[in-house]
Design a protein around this motif. Structure first.
Motif, mmCIF file in Angstrom:
data_model
loop_
_atom_site.group_PDB
_atom_site.id
_atom_site.type_symbol
_atom_site.label_atom_id
_atom_site.label_comp_id
_atom_site.label_asym_id
_atom_site.label_seq_id
_atom_site.Cartn_x
_atom_site.Cartn_y
_atom_site.Cartn_z
ATOM 1 N N LYS A 36 0.829 -1.202 0.000
ATOM 2 C CA LYS A 36 0.000 0.000 0.000
ATOM 3 C C LYS A 36 0.869 1.260 0.000
ATOM 4 O O LYS A 36 0.578 2.238 -0.700
ATOM 5 C CB LYS A 36 -0.926 -0.007 1.211
ATOM 6 C CG LYS A 36 -1.903 1.141 1.265
ATOM 7 C CD LYS A 36 -2.834 1.025 2.461
ATOM 8 C CE LYS A 36 -3.817 2.185 2.512
ATOM 9 N NZ LYS A 36 -4.735 2.073 3.691
ATOM 10 N N SER A 37 1.943 1.264 0.774
ATOM 11 C CA SER A 37 2.828 2.431 0.830
ATOM 12 C C SER A 37 3.593 2.605 -0.473
ATOM 13 O O SER A 37 3.863 3.729 -0.908
ATOM 14 C CB SER A 37 3.805 2.290 1.997
ATOM 15 O OG SER A 37 3.115 2.243 3.231
ATOM 16 N N ILE A 38 3.941 1.489 -1.114
ATOM 17 C CA ILE A 38 4.655 1.580 -2.394
ATOM 18 C C ILE A 38 3.770 2.228 -3.444
ATOM 19 O O ILE A 38 4.229 3.043 -4.257
ATOM 20 C CB ILE A 38 5.104 0.178 -2.848
ATOM 21 C CG1 ILE A 38 6.219 -0.350 -1.927
ATOM 22 C CG2 ILE A 38 5.606 0.204 -4.289
ATOM 23 C CD1 ILE A 38 6.669 -1.747 -2.238
ATOM 24 N N ARG A 39 2.487 1.915 -3.424
ATOM 25 C CA ARG A 39 1.576 2.519 -4.392
ATOM 26 C C ARG A 39 1.484 4.034 -4.186
ATOM 27 O O ARG A 39 1.414 4.803 -5.145
ATOM 28 C CB ARG A 39 0.205 1.871 -4.273
ATOM 29 C CG ARG A 39 0.180 0.437 -4.814
ATOM 30 C CD ARG A 39 -1.090 -0.284 -4.470
ATOM 31 N NE ARG A 39 -1.109 -1.629 -5.026
ATOM 32 C CZ ARG A 39 -1.925 -2.595 -4.621
ATOM 33 N NH1 ARG A 39 -2.793 -2.359 -3.648
ATOM 34 N NH2 ARG A 39 -1.887 -3.781 -5.178
ATOM 35 N N SER A 40 1.502 4.475 -2.940
ATOM 36 C CA SER A 40 1.506 5.915 -2.660
ATOM 37 C C SER A 40 2.838 6.541 -3.080
ATOM 38 O O SER A 40 2.881 7.652 -3.628
ATOM 39 C CB SER A 40 1.256 6.156 -1.169
ATOM 40 O OG SER A 40 0.007 5.643 -0.777
ATOM 41 N N PHE A 41 3.912 5.827 -2.832
ATOM 42 C CA PHE A 41 5.252 6.282 -3.197
ATOM 43 C C PHE A 41 5.345 6.537 -4.699
ATOM 44 O O PHE A 41 5.944 7.521 -5.158
ATOM 45 C CB PHE A 41 6.253 5.205 -2.757
ATOM 46 C CG PHE A 41 7.687 5.484 -3.098
ATOM 47 C CD1 PHE A 41 8.494 6.200 -2.232
ATOM 48 C CD2 PHE A 41 8.238 5.009 -4.282
ATOM 49 C CE1 PHE A 41 9.831 6.450 -2.544
ATOM 50 C CE2 PHE A 41 9.562 5.252 -4.603
ATOM 51 C CZ PHE A 41 10.354 5.971 -3.724
ATOM 52 N N ARG A 42 4.707 5.686 -5.479
ATOM 53 C CA ARG A 42 4.775 5.795 -6.941
ATOM 54 C C ARG A 42 4.075 7.051 -7.466
ATOM 55 O O ARG A 42 4.368 7.513 -8.564
ATOM 56 C CB ARG A 42 4.131 4.575 -7.601
ATOM 57 C CG ARG A 42 4.905 3.278 -7.424
ATOM 58 C CD ARG A 42 4.320 2.216 -8.336
ATOM 59 N NE ARG A 42 4.431 2.613 -9.726
ATOM 60 C CZ ARG A 42 3.639 2.157 -10.705
ATOM 61 N NH1 ARG A 42 2.653 1.333 -10.410
ATOM 62 N NH2 ARG A 42 3.813 2.552 -11.946
ATOM 63 N N LEU A 43 3.141 7.590 -6.692
ATOM 64 C CA LEU A 43 2.372 8.746 -7.157
ATOM 65 C C LEU A 43 3.125 10.066 -7.011
ATOM 66 O O LEU A 43 2.641 11.114 -7.446
ATOM 67 C CB LEU A 43 1.040 8.823 -6.388
ATOM 68 C CG LEU A 43 0.087 7.631 -6.558
ATOM 69 C CD1 LEU A 43 -1.136 7.802 -5.675
ATOM 70 C CD2 LEU A 43 -0.322 7.481 -8.014
ATOM 71 N N THR A 44 4.318 10.038 -6.411
ATOM 72 C CA THR A 44 5.060 11.276 -6.150
ATOM 73 C C THR A 44 5.464 11.967 -7.449
ATOM 74 O O THR A 44 5.154 13.136 -7.669
ATOM 75 C CB THR A 44 6.314 10.972 -5.306
ATOM 76 O OG1 THR A 44 5.927 10.229 -4.147
ATOM 77 C CG2 THR A 44 6.993 12.259 -4.869
ATOM 78 N N ASN A 45 6.193 11.264 -8.302
ATOM 79 C CA ASN A 45 6.548 11.793 -9.618
ATOM 80 C C ASN A 45 6.987 10.618 -10.495
ATOM 81 O O ASN A 45 7.016 9.471 -10.045
ATOM 82 C CB ASN A 45 7.645 12.867 -9.544
ATOM 83 C CG ASN A 45 8.911 12.356 -8.874
ATOM 84 O OD1 ASN A 45 9.292 11.196 -9.033
ATOM 85 N ND2 ASN A 45 9.563 13.227 -8.134
ATOM 86 N N ARG A 46 7.344 10.908 -11.727
ATOM 87 C CA ARG A 46 7.665 9.827 -12.667
ATOM 88 C C ARG A 46 8.914 9.049 -12.245
ATOM 89 O O ARG A 46 8.962 7.817 -12.360
ATOM 90 C CB ARG A 46 7.852 10.403 -14.072
ATOM 91 C CG ARG A 46 8.046 9.352 -15.156
ATOM 92 C CD ARG A 46 8.205 10.012 -16.519
ATOM 93 N NE ARG A 46 7.017 10.749 -16.881
ATOM 94 C CZ ARG A 46 5.952 10.196 -17.480
ATOM 95 N NH1 ARG A 46 5.942 8.899 -17.737
ATOM 96 N NH2 ARG A 46 4.912 10.941 -17.798
#
Length: 563
Positions: free
Chosen positions: A46-56
């Motif tokens: 779940k945290s990795i999915r949020s991490f991915r939304l930061t930038n490309r």
């Protein structure tokens, strides 16, 4: 260089620093990619999915850790996503596990009238379920007919696409394409009829809870959810899991991937019939030799929809029961050849082994589709075996004890479920296992479902029957808890099983709750119906329904059984 007049060296340094810009604050983007990968390796999904939304940039790094396990179904959107991932220059290398769900829209396709009726029936079932659990959803009004008609258009589109994929065998083609690019693939799971999705368990990387589940499957949404569960999903009747497992294994073989973990269930027993000439485990060569985890749950008879029983009259129920029994006997004949035993024998590195047969012989608890000696090599030792689960098998006390005790130096978890000791007693088996295994040093020993046996004491050679419940369904019984304490607590001295606390399987565990809420109408009295079903059945080879015809030397199987 001389210092300015009237200033000390320290004042000069302060003046120079004040003229510079303030120090820059570090962000995640300033960290080397190697450190970011290490950070992601310790984050929950779940945290990795949020991490991915930061930038490309962080999205690309996080994607490498967000895709260790891919869950997909035989559906156009899922296959398109698989192809997209496989075509990426980086992502395929980080896929370690593939989970193939076997849900399908049943064929033939429903008409609009049938679909509307199905929707209303599903809504009533949902309302009743929510009312039973006092949920607010129980008061939700039914969908307007116009909305249901619109849903039917989506249902037709998905159903037509599904039929085209299967007819043109595009599922085989796509899986060969994508699996060939997943060079680090180590784990494969095929899940039919909600296997590996419910109950307590862990992700595929941790085996501390015995039979393993997939975290991704436990609460996973499916591509069919857009239909709002207005019609039920199912596998291929009579071929549950066969197409899905075959397609995935063919892709694995073509890519030359040596798997570490393979879980498959429910899988219809016909998958193992090499005589049909179809691709199966026998075609895999040495690609399964390095497995450390092998879990298999076999469907030995035709699956039956509980609502078919609800609508059936006495003659139709009799015919359905005969179909089940005949197919279980055909499964027995195939298992006697040792097709699973030989497969398991070629896996010397096993740490987790689970083999089971789903019980569909509900009219007769004495017909088991396989023996222990049919599915495991009794004289073989797996030096690393930590977890053993056996289900739906018949054996003898001595065979079971010998095989389990041979692994006492490594075995930490043992689960027996729906087992029958043909001529021996559970009241002797339990103390024997506890003494030989020193079970208080193990993590878990449990017995669930049916425990059938035969008394061994003088004058007590009568049937033994206990029901231990199911922790993943209606819950374990108090007796099952006592059995666990007997194994794990050295202060408990008396065997919890006795003639006085024998308990048969409750009738309501054999039928769907919806059927119980709507009793069968127009049928003969229960005792006459039971006599018709058990007394009128034509068992292969003849003889008493409680007798195994394969133990009868005069028995000859029909020539078409293995065709």
């Amino acid at each position: 260089m001389s210092e300015p007049q009237g200033q000390t060296p320290q004042q000069t340094d302060d003046t120079i620093m004040s003229e510079r810009e303030p120090p820059k604050k570090l962000t995640l983007l300033d960290l080397p990619p190697e450190i970011l990968h290490q950070v992601c390796a310790h984050l929950p999904l779940k945290s990795i999915r949020s991490f991915r939304l930061t930038n490309r940039f962080l999205g690309d790094i996080g994607a490498c850790h967000a895709l260790p396990e891919l869950v997909f179904y035989l559906h156009t959107t899922d296959f398109a996503a698989l192809r997209s991932i496989a075509s990426h220059p980086i992502y395929p290398r980080f896929v370690r596990s593939l989970v193939y769900g076997c849900d399908l829209l049943p064929s033939p396709r429903l008409s609009l009238k049938q679909y509307i009726a199905d929707c209303r029936r599903m809504e009533k079932r949902r309302v009743k379920m929510h009312a039973r659990h006092a949920c607010d959803e129980a008061n939700r009004p039914p969908k307007p007919q116009a909305e249901v008609r619109e849903s039917y258009k989506e249902y037709k589109r998905v159903h037509q696409a599904q039929e085209e994929i299967m007819r043109d065998e595009r599922d085989y083609e796509i899986l060969r394409e994508v699996v060939g690019k997943m060079t680090n693939l180590k784990e494969v799971m095929v899940s039919s009829d909600f296997e590996f999705r419910v109950g307590s368990g862990t992700s595929s990387s941790d085996g501390r809870n015995g039979l393993m589940k997939s975290d991704a499957l436990r609460n996973c949404r499916t591509p069919f959810d857009k239909l709002d569960c207005l019609t039920q999903l199912d596998g291929e009747k009579g071929q549950e899991g066969v197409r899905h497992l075959r397609a995935l294994l063919m892709a694995v073989k073509e890519a030359g991937i040596e798997l570490k973990s393979l879980c498959a269930g429910l899988i219809h027993w016909s998958f193992f019939n090499e005589a049909l000439g179809n691709f199966g485990f026998h075609s895999m060569g040495n690609l399964l030799a390095n497995l450390t985890r092998f879990e298999l749950l076999v469907l030995p008879g035709p699956s039956q929809d509980p609502e078919d029983f609800q609508r059936a009259d006495a003659i139709e129920m009799n015919n359905m029961s005969i179909d089940v029994m005949e197919e279980i006997y055909r499964c027995q004949g195939l298992m006697r050849t040792g097709v699973i035993r030989n497969l398991v024998k070629g896996m010397p590195n096993l740490e987790i082994l689970s083999i089971g047969f789903m019980d569909h012989a509900e009219d007769n608890d004495f017909i088991f589709p396989a023996r222990l000696q049919d599915v495991v090599p009794l004289n073989h030792t797996f030096p690393n075996l930590e977890s053993l689960r056996l289900e739906g098998l018949e054996t003898e006390r001595q065979e079971l004890t010998d095989f389990v005790v041979r692994h006492k130096d490594s075995l930490m978890r043992l689960e027996l479920r729906d087992m029958r000791l043909v001529t021996t007693s559970w009241r002797k088996l339990l103390p024997e296992l506890r003494y030989e295994l020193k079970t208080e040093l193990m993590e878990e020993v449990s017995i669930y479902g049916m425990a059938l046996g035969m008394g061994e004491e003088d004058g007590d050679q009568e049937l033994e029957e206990w029901f231990m419940g199911d922790p993943e369904d209606h819950g374990a019984t108090e007796l099952a808890t006592k059995v666990q304490k007997f194994f794990m607590n050295p202060n408990v001295s008396d065997c919890p099983l006795s003639r006085e606390n024998m308990e048969p399987i409750p009738d309501d565990d054999l039928m769907d709750e919806d059927i119980l809420d709507h009793p069968l109408e127009g049928l003969m009295p229960d005792h006459e119906l039971a006599e018709l079903i058990l007394g009128g059945m034509q068992f292969p080879g003849g003889g008493h329904p409680f007798q195994d015809p394969f133990d009868d030397p005069s028995f000859e199987a029909p020539g078409d059984w293995l065709d």
